[in-house]
Write a protein that holds these residues in place. Sequence first.
Motif, PDB file in Angstrom:
ATOM      1  N   VAL A  54       0.835  -1.204   0.000  1.00 39.40           N
ATOM      2  CA  VAL A  54       0.000   0.000   0.000  1.00 39.40           C
ATOM      3  C   VAL A  54       0.870   1.254   0.000  1.00 39.40           C
ATOM      4  O   VAL A  54       0.586   2.222  -0.699  1.00 39.40           O
ATOM      5  CB  VAL A  54      -0.946   0.021   1.227  1.00 39.40           C
ATOM      6  N   LEU A  55       1.936   1.240   0.810  1.00 42.30           N
ATOM      7  CA  LEU A  55       2.843   2.383   0.916  1.00 42.30           C
ATOM      8  C   LEU A  55       4.257   1.962   0.541  1.00 42.30           C
ATOM      9  O   LEU A  55       4.682   0.842   0.832  1.00 42.30           O
ATOM     10  CB  LEU A  55       2.853   2.941   2.342  1.00 42.30           C
ATOM     11  N   ASP A  56       4.990   2.881  -0.080  1.00 37.50           N
ATOM     12  CA  ASP A  56       6.397   2.647  -0.395  1.00 37.50           C
ATOM     13  C   ASP A  56       7.235   2.857   0.859  1.00 37.50           C
ATOM     14  O   ASP A  56       6.841   3.589   1.777  1.00 37.50           O
ATOM     15  CB  ASP A  56       6.872   3.623  -1.477  1.00 37.50           C
ATOM     16  N   SER A  78      -2.287   4.546  15.464  1.00 38.05           N
ATOM     17  CA  SER A  78      -3.718   4.299  15.286  1.00 38.05           C
ATOM     18  C   SER A  78      -4.243   5.094  14.107  1.00 38.05           C
ATOM     19  O   SER A  78      -3.925   6.275  13.959  1.00 38.05           O
ATOM     20  CB  SER A  78      -4.508   4.696  16.543  1.00 38.05           C
ATOM     21  N   VAL A  79      -5.046   4.440  13.291  1.00 39.49           N
ATOM     22  CA  VAL A  79      -5.749   5.106  12.202  1.00 39.49           C
ATOM     23  C   VAL A  79      -7.206   4.683  12.280  1.00 39.49           C
ATOM     24  O   VAL A  79      -7.524   3.604  12.784  1.00 39.49           O
ATOM     25  CB  VAL A  79      -5.166   4.754  10.808  1.00 39.49           C
ATOM     26  N   VAL A 117      -0.526  12.472  -3.838  1.00 38.64           N
ATOM     27  CA  VAL A 117      -0.101  11.422  -4.757  1.00 38.64           C
ATOM     28  C   VAL A 117      -1.110  10.274  -4.784  1.00 38.64           C
ATOM     29  O   VAL A 117      -1.340   9.660  -5.816  1.00 38.64           O
ATOM     30  CB  VAL A 117       1.288  10.875  -4.336  1.00 38.64           C
ATOM     31  N   LYS A 118      -1.728  10.019  -3.614  1.00 42.10           N
ATOM     32  CA  LYS A 118      -2.576   8.843  -3.476  1.00 42.10           C
ATOM     33  C   LYS A 118      -3.508   9.032  -2.290  1.00 42.10           C
ATOM     34  O   LYS A 118      -3.164   9.703  -1.323  1.00 42.10           O
ATOM     35  CB  LYS A 118      -1.657   7.635  -3.246  1.00 42.10           C
ATOM     36  N   LYS A 119      -4.695   8.415  -2.357  1.00 39.65           N
ATOM     37  CA  LYS A 119      -5.624   8.402  -1.234  1.00 39.65           C
ATOM     38  C   LYS A 119      -5.856   6.948  -0.827  1.00 39.65           C
ATOM     39  O   LYS A 119      -5.974   6.069  -1.685  1.00 39.65           O
ATOM     40  CB  LYS A 119      -6.969   9.030  -1.615  1.00 39.65           C
ATOM     41  N   VAL A 120      -5.893   6.711   0.498  1.00 38.62           N
ATOM     42  CA  VAL A 120      -6.148   5.362   1.013  1.00 38.62           C
ATOM     43  C   VAL A 120      -7.083   5.455   2.213  1.00 38.62           C
ATOM     44  O   VAL A 120      -7.088   6.446   2.939  1.00 38.62           O
ATOM     45  CB  VAL A 120      -4.852   4.628   1.424  1.00 38.62           C
ATOM     46  N   LEU A 125      -4.298   0.650   5.794  1.00 40.92           N
ATOM     47  CA  LEU A 125      -3.026   0.889   6.475  1.00 40.92           C
ATOM     48  C   LEU A 125      -2.771  -0.095   7.610  1.00 40.92           C
ATOM     49  O   LEU A 125      -1.719  -0.058   8.249  1.00 40.92           O
ATOM     50  CB  LEU A 125      -2.980   2.326   7.006  1.00 40.92           C
ATOM     51  N   GLU A 126      -3.715  -0.985   7.851  1.00 40.39           N
ATOM     52  CA  GLU A 126      -3.599  -1.951   8.938  1.00 40.39           C
ATOM     53  C   GLU A 126      -2.358  -2.828   8.755  1.00 40.39           C
ATOM     54  O   GLU A 126      -2.070  -3.303   7.654  1.00 40.39           O
ATOM     55  CB  GLU A 126      -4.847  -2.827   8.989  1.00 40.39           C
ATOM     56  N   ASN A 127      -1.626  -3.014   9.845  1.00 43.09           N
ATOM     57  CA  ASN A 127      -0.439  -3.873   9.926  1.00 43.09           C
ATOM     58  C   ASN A 127       0.776  -3.363   9.162  1.00 43.09           C
ATOM     59  O   ASN A 127       1.746  -4.082   8.976  1.00 43.09           O
ATOM     60  CB  ASN A 127      -0.760  -5.310   9.492  1.00 43.09           C
TER      61      ASN A 127
END
Length: 135
Positions: A54-56, A78-79, A117-120, A125-127
């Motif tokens: 998901v993320l670099d 936490s998110v 750059v990106k939306k998530v 973003l878990e783990n």
Amino acid sequence: MGKWRKRGIFTKGFKPVYWSPSSESALAEAEIEYQDKKSPSIYVGFKVKNGKGVLDTDTQIVIWTTTPWTIPANLGISVHPDLTYVVVTANGNKYVVAEALLEAVTKEIGWEDTTVVKKVKGQELENITGRASII
């Protein structure tokens, strides 16, 4: 308390009743002292170690804290699973911030020319793992 309420012992008023849980009694207003306290606060970027696709790894997840002395012991970020987070470029780096806070964070940190750059979603973003670094 339900029995007290039914008996009319509680009434709606304009002043709070301060309660001491340790002595189980009401406190006088004069016994309550609040002192203005200004806590230090910092923004910290957690460099992504494993972005789970998901993320670099050149991305930092930004957090804000008023307890900077706890950073060395931090084990998690936490998110909210339903909130939208954005990956932005700023000052030559990539950061993750809650979309709703992007403007405020940009101003507070002093970023210039941020680009989304990106939306998530938070659940994506878990783990993801990272390590702290001061921005």
